[in-house]
Design a protein around this motif. Sequence first.
Motif, mmCIF file in Angstrom:
data_model
loop_
_atom_site.group_PDB
_atom_site.id
_atom_site.type_symbol
_atom_site.label_atom_id
_atom_site.label_comp_id
_atom_site.label_asym_id
_atom_site.label_seq_id
_atom_site.Cartn_x
_atom_site.Cartn_y
_atom_site.Cartn_z
ATOM 1 N N ALA A 36 0.843 -1.194 0.000
ATOM 2 C CA ALA A 36 0.000 0.000 0.000
ATOM 3 C C ALA A 36 0.878 1.244 0.000
ATOM 4 C CB ALA A 36 -0.915 0.000 1.228
ATOM 5 N N PRO A 37 0.481 2.250 -0.755
ATOM 6 C CA PRO A 37 1.267 3.477 -0.745
ATOM 7 C C PRO A 37 1.090 4.239 0.564
ATOM 8 C CG PRO A 37 -0.692 3.748 -2.098
ATOM 9 C CD PRO A 37 -0.663 2.313 -1.661
ATOM 10 N N THR A 38 2.196 4.773 1.067
ATOM 11 C CA THR A 38 2.163 5.659 2.233
ATOM 12 C C THR A 38 3.072 6.847 1.923
ATOM 13 O OG1 THR A 38 4.005 4.507 3.321
ATOM 14 C CG2 THR A 38 1.763 3.764 3.878
ATOM 15 N N ALA A 39 2.828 7.956 2.579
ATOM 16 C CA ALA A 39 3.610 9.164 2.327
ATOM 17 C C ALA A 39 5.096 8.883 2.537
ATOM 18 C CB ALA A 39 3.151 10.288 3.240
ATOM 19 N N LYS A 40 5.887 9.180 1.520
ATOM 20 C CA LYS A 40 7.332 8.968 1.523
ATOM 21 C C LYS A 40 7.704 7.515 1.848
ATOM 22 C CE LYS A 40 10.185 12.068 2.769
ATOM 23 N NZ LYS A 40 10.998 12.963 3.591
ATOM 24 N N ASN A 41 6.759 6.607 1.675
ATOM 25 C CA ASN A 41 6.943 5.185 1.994
ATOM 26 C C ASN A 41 7.442 4.985 3.424
ATOM 27 O OD1 ASN A 41 6.636 2.475 1.265
ATOM 28 N ND2 ASN A 41 8.792 2.276 0.754
ATOM 29 N N LEU A 42 6.992 5.833 4.324
ATOM 30 C CA LEU A 42 7.419 5.727 5.729
ATOM 31 C C LEU A 42 6.744 4.564 6.455
ATOM 32 C CD1 LEU A 42 7.530 9.518 6.689
ATOM 33 C CD2 LEU A 42 9.468 7.974 6.295
ATOM 34 N N ASN A 85 3.713 17.588 6.802
ATOM 35 C CA ASN A 85 3.807 18.548 5.718
ATOM 36 C C ASN A 85 4.572 19.788 6.191
ATOM 37 O OD1 ASN A 85 3.277 20.640 3.850
ATOM 38 N ND2 ASN A 85 1.316 19.729 3.299
ATOM 39 N N PRO A 86 5.684 20.121 5.534
ATOM 40 C CA PRO A 86 6.470 21.278 5.989
ATOM 41 C C PRO A 86 5.752 22.617 5.789
ATOM 42 C CG PRO A 86 7.366 20.423 3.931
ATOM 43 C CD PRO A 86 6.299 19.464 4.376
ATOM 44 N N TYR A 87 4.743 22.646 4.928
ATOM 45 C CA TYR A 87 4.003 23.885 4.685
ATOM 46 C C TYR A 87 2.815 24.050 5.629
ATOM 47 C CZ TYR A 87 6.770 23.695 0.456
ATOM 48 O OH TYR A 87 7.818 23.613 -0.414
ATOM 49 N N THR A 88 2.360 22.933 6.174
ATOM 50 C CA THR A 88 1.221 22.943 7.091
ATOM 51 C C THR A 88 1.551 21.971 8.226
ATOM 52 O OG1 THR A 88 -0.196 23.245 5.151
ATOM 53 C CG2 THR A 88 -1.291 22.748 7.226
ATOM 54 N N PRO A 89 2.236 22.439 9.256
ATOM 55 C CA PRO A 89 2.761 21.543 10.281
ATOM 56 C C PRO A 89 1.724 20.653 10.986
ATOM 57 C CG PRO A 89 3.732 23.718 10.492
ATOM 58 C CD PRO A 89 2.650 23.821 9.453
ATOM 59 N N SER A 93 0.357 12.584 7.825
ATOM 60 C CA SER A 93 -0.161 11.576 6.895
ATOM 61 C C SER A 93 -0.630 10.290 7.570
ATOM 62 C CB SER A 93 0.920 11.216 5.878
ATOM 63 O OG SER A 93 1.984 10.522 6.530
ATOM 64 N N GLY A 94 -0.378 10.118 8.837
ATOM 65 C CA GLY A 94 -0.602 8.830 9.499
ATOM 66 C C GLY A 94 -1.986 8.237 9.337
ATOM 67 N N GLU A 95 -3.017 9.032 9.585
ATOM 68 C CA GLU A 95 -4.373 8.492 9.480
ATOM 69 C C GLU A 95 -4.709 8.125 8.038
ATOM 70 O OE1 GLU A 95 -8.752 9.220 11.402
ATOM 71 O OE2 GLU A 95 -7.412 10.926 11.228
ATOM 72 N N MET A 96 -4.266 8.953 7.085
ATOM 73 C CA MET A 96 -4.487 8.612 5.674
ATOM 74 C C MET A 96 -3.721 7.356 5.293
ATOM 75 S SD MET A 96 -4.559 12.169 3.608
ATOM 76 C CE MET A 96 -3.217 12.893 4.528
ATOM 77 N N ASP A 97 -2.478 7.253 5.733
ATOM 78 C CA ASP A 97 -1.682 6.068 5.424
ATOM 79 C C ASP A 97 -2.365 4.810 5.965
ATOM 80 O OD1 ASP A 97 0.270 7.630 4.182
ATOM 81 O OD2 ASP A 97 1.525 7.742 5.975
ATOM 82 N N ALA A 98 -2.823 4.868 7.198
ATOM 83 C CA ALA A 98 -3.514 3.719 7.793
ATOM 84 C C ALA A 98 -4.798 3.408 7.030
ATOM 85 C CB ALA A 98 -3.819 3.984 9.267
ATOM 86 N N SER A 99 -5.478 4.439 6.541
ATOM 87 C CA SER A 99 -6.711 4.240 5.778
ATOM 88 C C SER A 99 -6.432 3.577 4.435
ATOM 89 C CB SER A 99 -7.418 5.575 5.563
ATOM 90 O OG SER A 99 -7.836 6.119 6.792
ATOM 91 N N ILE A 100 -5.383 4.015 3.771
ATOM 92 C CA ILE A 100 -5.020 3.397 2.488
ATOM 93 C C ILE A 100 -4.677 1.927 2.702
ATOM 94 C CG2 ILE A 100 -3.315 3.384 0.627
ATOM 95 C CD1 ILE A 100 -3.138 6.491 1.073
#
Length: 171
Positions: A36-42, A85-89, A93-100
């Motif tokens: 599953a894709p996660t932000a920056k593959n973290l 997100n460096p622009y919006t501290p 991504s954690g909840e989205m990553d878990a959802s994906i």
Amino acid sequence: MEIEKIIKERYSVRKYKDEKVSDEVIAKILDSALHAPTAKNLQPFHIYVLKSEEAMEKIKSVCKCIFGAPNCFIVTYDFSESWENPYTPEYHSGEMDASIVTDEMMLTAWSLGVGTCWVGMFDYHKIAETFNIPDNERVAVVMPFGYPSEESKPIAMHDQSKELSALVTEL
């Protein structure tokens, strides 16, 4: 099964057979989480697999929506490992990553004849306490799973949706 068919036919199962899912099938479902894709593959998620009767009794004591399933996944995310997100501290991504991850698992399960139900109605503090989930993890999803009973069917509004034009804006 082809993916379009899986997506259209899958539904939230709320009645299960009294039959445990084999370790082999569970392993296939869990393997899909690795892809599953996660932000920056973290991959900041963690999956708890509830298989024992004791674990299932515990989850039933803190979550009413288990629907008689013989097994359950608890999907968490580690907010200290998720992308920020460096622009919006305050945007993590954690909840989205878990959802994906959960969605990939649901679709894989369905392709293997295993039904699931995405459950969000719970107190994550109670679940964390009951299962000794570390403080740096948050429960994102409780997902009972098992083989759908013969009486299991989608809810009446399963095939209803808004018009695509109400949900999509082309620019």
